[in-house]
Design a protein around this motif. Structure first.
Motif, PDB file in Angstrom:
ATOM      1  N   ILE A  52      24.363  57.822  27.852  1.00 25.50           N
ATOM      2  CA  ILE A  52      24.964  57.041  29.004  1.00 25.50           C
ATOM      3  C   ILE A  52      26.073  56.206  28.598  1.00 25.50           C
ATOM      4  O   ILE A  52      27.161  56.201  29.086  1.00 25.50           O
ATOM      5  N   ARG A  53      26.130  55.782  27.278  1.00 22.95           N
ATOM      6  CA  ARG A  53      26.951  54.820  26.728  1.00 22.95           C
ATOM      7  C   ARG A  53      28.264  55.747  26.406  1.00 22.95           C
ATOM      8  O   ARG A  53      29.343  55.506  26.657  1.00 22.95           O
ATOM      9  N   ALA A  54      28.056  56.836  25.940  1.00 22.36           N
ATOM     10  CA  ALA A  54      29.053  57.807  25.525  1.00 22.36           C
ATOM     11  C   ALA A  54      30.040  58.238  26.907  1.00 22.36           C
ATOM     12  O   ALA A  54      31.081  58.331  26.742  1.00 22.36           O
ATOM     13  N   ALA A  55      29.072  58.576  27.667  1.00 22.85           N
ATOM     14  CA  ALA A  55      29.685  59.169  28.934  1.00 22.85           C
ATOM     15  C   ALA A  55      30.333  57.990  29.682  1.00 22.85           C
ATOM     16  O   ALA A  55      31.555  58.457  30.233  1.00 22.85           O
ATOM     17  N   LEU A  56      29.996  56.724  29.742  1.00 22.89           N
ATOM     18  CA  LEU A  56      30.537  55.689  30.286  1.00 22.89           C
ATOM     19  C   LEU A  56      32.022  55.412  29.393  1.00 22.89           C
ATOM     20  O   LEU A  56      32.850  55.610  30.407  1.00 22.89           O
ATOM     21  N   LEU A  57      31.735  55.672  28.147  1.00 22.82           N
ATOM     22  CA  LEU A  57      33.106  55.206  27.431  1.00 22.82           C
ATOM     23  C   LEU A  57      33.978  56.498  27.663  1.00 22.82           C
ATOM     24  O   LEU A  57      35.393  56.467  28.082  1.00 22.82           O
ATOM     25  N   GLN A  58      33.610  57.862  27.981  1.00 26.08           N
ATOM     26  CA  GLN A  58      34.262  58.833  28.329  1.00 26.08           C
ATOM     27  C   GLN A  58      35.195  58.839  29.354  1.00 26.08           C
ATOM     28  O   GLN A  58      36.269  59.096  29.815  1.00 26.08           O
ATOM     29  N   HIS A  59      34.561  58.073  30.620  1.00 26.36           N
ATOM     30  CA  HIS A  59      35.142  58.002  31.819  1.00 26.36           C
ATOM     31  C   HIS A  59      35.645  56.315  32.146  1.00 26.36           C
ATOM     32  O   HIS A  59      35.619  56.146  33.297  1.00 26.36           O
ATOM     33  N   GLN A  60      35.856  55.749  30.917  1.00 29.61           N
ATOM     34  CA  GLN A  60      36.418  54.420  31.219  1.00 29.61           C
ATOM     35  C   GLN A  60      35.561  53.328  32.130  1.00 29.61           C
ATOM     36  O   GLN A  60      36.071  52.609  32.614  1.00 29.61           O
ATOM     37  N   GLY A  61      34.083  53.644  32.051  1.00 33.59           N
ATOM     38  CA  GLY A  61      33.512  52.656  32.736  1.00 33.59           C
ATOM     39  C   GLY A  61      33.326  53.017  34.364  1.00 33.59           C
ATOM     40  O   GLY A  61      32.716  52.203  35.011  1.00 33.59           O
ATOM     41  N   HIS A  62      34.087  54.306  34.941  1.00 31.34           N
ATOM     42  CA  HIS A  62      33.769  54.507  36.217  1.00 31.34           C
ATOM     43  C   HIS A  62      32.578  55.051  36.458  1.00 31.34           C
ATOM     44  O   HIS A  62      32.146  56.069  36.053  1.00 31.34           O
ATOM     45  N   ALA A  85      19.805  48.017  29.670  1.00 37.19           N
ATOM     46  CA  ALA A  85      20.777  46.789  29.628  1.00 37.19           C
ATOM     47  C   ALA A  85      22.178  47.304  29.258  1.00 37.19           C
ATOM     48  O   ALA A  85      22.831  46.535  28.306  1.00 37.19           O
ATOM     49  N   ILE A  86      22.481  48.122  29.847  1.00 37.40           N
ATOM     50  CA  ILE A  86      24.110  48.486  29.850  1.00 37.40           C
ATOM     51  C   ILE A  86      25.003  47.772  30.919  1.00 37.40           C
ATOM     52  O   ILE A  86      24.435  48.150  31.903  1.00 37.40           O
ATOM     53  N   ALA A  87      26.007  47.146  30.252  1.00 37.36           N
ATOM     54  CA  ALA A  87      26.651  46.249  31.320  1.00 37.36           C
ATOM     55  C   ALA A  87      27.865  47.198  32.083  1.00 37.36           C
ATOM     56  O   ALA A  87      28.176  48.039  31.427  1.00 37.36           O
ATOM     57  N   ALA A  88      27.830  46.724  33.245  1.00 39.54           N
ATOM     58  CA  ALA A  88      28.813  47.535  34.145  1.00 39.54           C
ATOM     59  C   ALA A  88      30.089  47.063  34.091  1.00 39.54           C
ATOM     60  O   ALA A  88      30.580  46.029  34.919  1.00 39.54           O
ATOM     61  N   GLU A  89      30.957  47.446  32.988  1.00 43.53           N
ATOM     62  CA  GLU A  89      32.202  47.041  33.017  1.00 43.53           C
ATOM     63  C   GLU A  89      33.206  48.066  32.606  1.00 43.53           C
ATOM     64  O   GLU A  89      32.913  48.917  31.818  1.00 43.53           O
ATOM     65  N   PRO A  90      34.570  47.909  33.101  1.00 45.75           N
ATOM     66  CA  PRO A  90      35.352  49.029  32.619  1.00 45.75           C
ATOM     67  C   PRO A  90      35.487  49.203  31.002  1.00 45.75           C
ATOM     68  O   PRO A  90      35.648  48.095  30.324  1.00 45.75           O
ATOM     69  N   LEU A  91      35.466  50.210  30.495  1.00 42.35           N
ATOM     70  CA  LEU A  91      35.408  50.451  29.050  1.00 42.35           C
ATOM     71  C   LEU A  91      36.846  50.992  28.728  1.00 42.35           C
ATOM     72  O   LEU A  91      37.155  52.186  29.044  1.00 42.35           O
ATOM     73  N   HIS A  92      37.710  50.582  28.140  1.00 46.13           N
ATOM     74  CA  HIS A  92      39.061  51.083  27.564  1.00 46.13           C
ATOM     75  C   HIS A  92      39.045  51.353  26.056  1.00 46.13           C
ATOM     76  O   HIS A  92      38.558  50.518  25.194  1.00 46.13           O
TER      77      HIS A  92
END
Length: 92
Positions: A52-62, A85-92
């Protein structure tokens, strides 16, 4: 182990990880890093968390894009993010 999984999820371009993505080619790290006495649910949770963290990073947190890429609903992704406990914030 969690760091190895996270790195493998980020670096790997395939939809599935193989042991060679996580451990040395000769398997020398496998015995040291993989605790076969530990419960499967803990290992699976670590894999899900890293994926999930990797997918969020790949999609810049969208969230919508990430959920679509994972093949789950936004609601399911939010539940899993809270669980890990994964924060919902834009990942750039």
């Amino acid at each position: 182990m969690q760091n190895r999984l996270e790195r493998a999820c980020i670096v790997c371009s395939r939809n599935m990880l193989f042991s060679s993505d996580i451990f040395e080619e000769d398997g020398s790290q496998a015995d040291a890093a993989l605790d076969l006495g530990a419960p499967l649910d803990g290992y699976m949770a670590a894999c899900e968390n890293a994926f999930i963290r990797a997918a969020l990073l790949q999609h810049q947190g969208h969230i919508s894009e990430t959920a679509h890429a994972l093949g789950i609903s936004r609601k399911s992704l939010w539940k899993k993010m809270r669980k890990h406990a994964i924060a919902a914030e834009p990942l750039h």
